[in-house]
Design an enzyme around this catalytic site. Structure first.
Site, short mmCIF file in Angstrom:
data_model
loop_
_atom_site.label_atom_id
_atom_site.label_comp_id
_atom_site.label_asym_id
_atom_site.label_seq_id
_atom_site.Cartn_x
_atom_site.Cartn_y
_atom_site.Cartn_z
N ARG A 50 44.95 31.76 31.52
CA ARG A 50 43.65 31.64 32.19
C ARG A 50 43.01 33.01 32.28
O ARG A 50 43.21 33.72 33.27
CB ARG A 50 43.85 31.07 33.59
CG ARG A 50 44.36 29.63 33.58
CD ARG A 50 44.57 29.17 35.01
NE ARG A 50 45.36 27.94 35.04
CZ ARG A 50 46.29 27.66 35.95
NH1 ARG A 50 46.57 28.53 36.89
NH2 ARG A 50 46.94 26.52 35.91
N ASP A 52 40.37 35.86 33.00
CA ASP A 52 39.36 36.01 34.06
C ASP A 52 37.96 36.23 33.49
O ASP A 52 37.79 36.47 32.29
CB ASP A 52 39.71 37.23 34.92
CG ASP A 52 40.94 36.98 35.78
OD1 ASP A 52 40.99 35.93 36.43
OD2 ASP A 52 41.84 37.84 35.77
N ARG A 211 45.57 44.43 33.98
CA ARG A 211 44.53 45.34 34.47
C ARG A 211 45.06 46.27 35.56
O ARG A 211 44.61 47.43 35.67
CB ARG A 211 43.32 44.53 34.95
CG ARG A 211 42.57 43.87 33.78
CD ARG A 211 41.69 42.72 34.21
NE ARG A 211 40.69 43.16 35.17
CZ ARG A 211 39.91 42.32 35.86
NH1 ARG A 211 40.02 41.01 35.68
NH2 ARG A 211 39.04 42.79 36.71
#
Lengths: 261, 261
Positions: A50, A52, A211
């Protein structure tokens, strides 16, 4: 009813992410809408990861079941004709009825691109994080490699996550030297710009994990911490100890690996 | 009053081209507007090459005279702060008062990118020509190389041009094998996509010349003509004989070379 494995590329800049949301345009929503139009009934599309809002994909993988008997290349063309150009099915293949794009994924490869220089190229503005500060790449490389192996990555997991375990195995965590190109040297030989590309392969990733790792590696590159500090940050299992979450624009889901399917 | 040499990169997709037009946004117009704001008086910006609408630049070069005494890196930051992110001054350097970005240019390098495959990557849609037909790259390479040297390129010049001579020298006219990467092979090993990159270096270029050459090379790649036909097309000096003009999106002005300035 035939099951398909789709390989999908997208420029995530203008979308709310892979997953359907209450509002905004999602990649999953676009695919399900296109497939429903084609198949005459709702079709559910399951993605391997999934991504972002703002995150890109070169090789997101998804599974879906359609009612119509249709050749994979015809399906590819038919879906693409119903998608905006920012999203493309690059390949479709018939899959085993038991295939599940998320549960069967054995490894995922992500890349994160950093533009390191005074001025970011107009061609990178949507696809890289612009870091103007001078970065110690050697320290970043050392820190990146020390993350390889099995660790508890709770320090790199955003709040709001509901996974049972935060242990994950990274098979690879490196900066690709091939991506470290000097794009431009100014007339005085002073500043130069380079594109750094961090590649990570893992058996799974926590929310915002790549990230958060990159945000921490950049803090090390800036000299805030020495390279070996990252091992302590992992051991702390405390998100507040690690660096900030790097922007979405630099992140690409490159590839999803499956077993002998 | 100091003269500056600016190196400029831009994503040309949404602009009317380098040169100011009666309507629409031009790169020259954006730069002149930014410099006028900075300098408090109109500033004229001269570009090395007048790229058309939709054509990109990695290294367009321009000259300008400003009244203010200002350090080159301060000028770079000040202009960039007044430009949209699609246009960036990558470098500024003080130049000889006699420097003229167009008249002093000794050679220009252009690249033209072709996405050859069934489905174009979302990351290439603004930066490459999508050619789905199977292309004979060997024939295209042979034809490309036979254009090197001094020729009359009238066959590759668009109407409406007012230059005196259509003779130009191409120092290089090649496909870069380094750009010929297989981006994706489908599950059946069937179709694959590749990015072709044509590079041409010349002492000057006629209107639409690179795009007309590329349009002709693609016709050869498709098998419409044999590779050696391109020599006859040049000899004919007739635009109608050669292939169509390739789309603007694939073209990049890469570099402008000057002498010992």
């Amino acid at each position: 009813m035939p099951k398909f494995k789709l390989t999908i590329a997208y420029d995530g800049t203008d979308f709310v992410g892979w997953q359907r949301q209450a509002s905004g345009v999602s990649i999953q929503g676009l695919l399900e809408h296109a497939l429903e139009e084609l198949d005459g009934a709702p079709v559910s599309v399951t993605g391997a990861g999934r991504t972002d809002a703002g995150v890109h994909a070169l090789g997101q993988t998804a599974s879906c079941v359609v009612r119509r008997i249709i050749a994979p290349d015809v399906l590819t063309r038919a879906i693409n004709a119903r998608l905006p150009p920012e999203v493309r099915v690059m390949d479709a293949a018939e899959a085993d009825p038991a295939f599940h794009a998320r549960f069967d994924a054995q490894a995922k490869t992500y890349r994160y691109r950093i533009w390191n220089g005074d001025v970011i190229s107009p061609f990178e503005r949507r696809y890289a994080w612009h870091v103007a500060d001078r970065l110690d790449l050697a320290a970043m490389c050392t820190a990146a490699r020390s993350l390889e192996g099995r660790h508890d990555f709770a320090s790199f997991q955003s709040a709001g996550s509901t996974v049972r375990s935060s242990e994950r195995t990274l098979m690879r965590s490196r900066f690709l030297t091939g991506c470290t190109v000097t794009e431009h040297t100014d007339a005085n030989g002073g500043s130069e710009s380079r594109l750094l590309c961090y590649e990570v392969i893992g058996d799974g990733f926590l929310r915002h994990m790549v990230r958060a790792i990159v945000g921490t590696l950049v803090e090390i590159g800036r000299g805030r911490w020495p390279a070996d500090r990252i091992v302590q940050l992992v051991a702390s299992r405390d998100r507040a100890e690690a660096g900030p979450t790097a922007p979405a624009a630099g992140l690409f889901l490159v590839d999803v690996r499956y077993g002998a399917l």
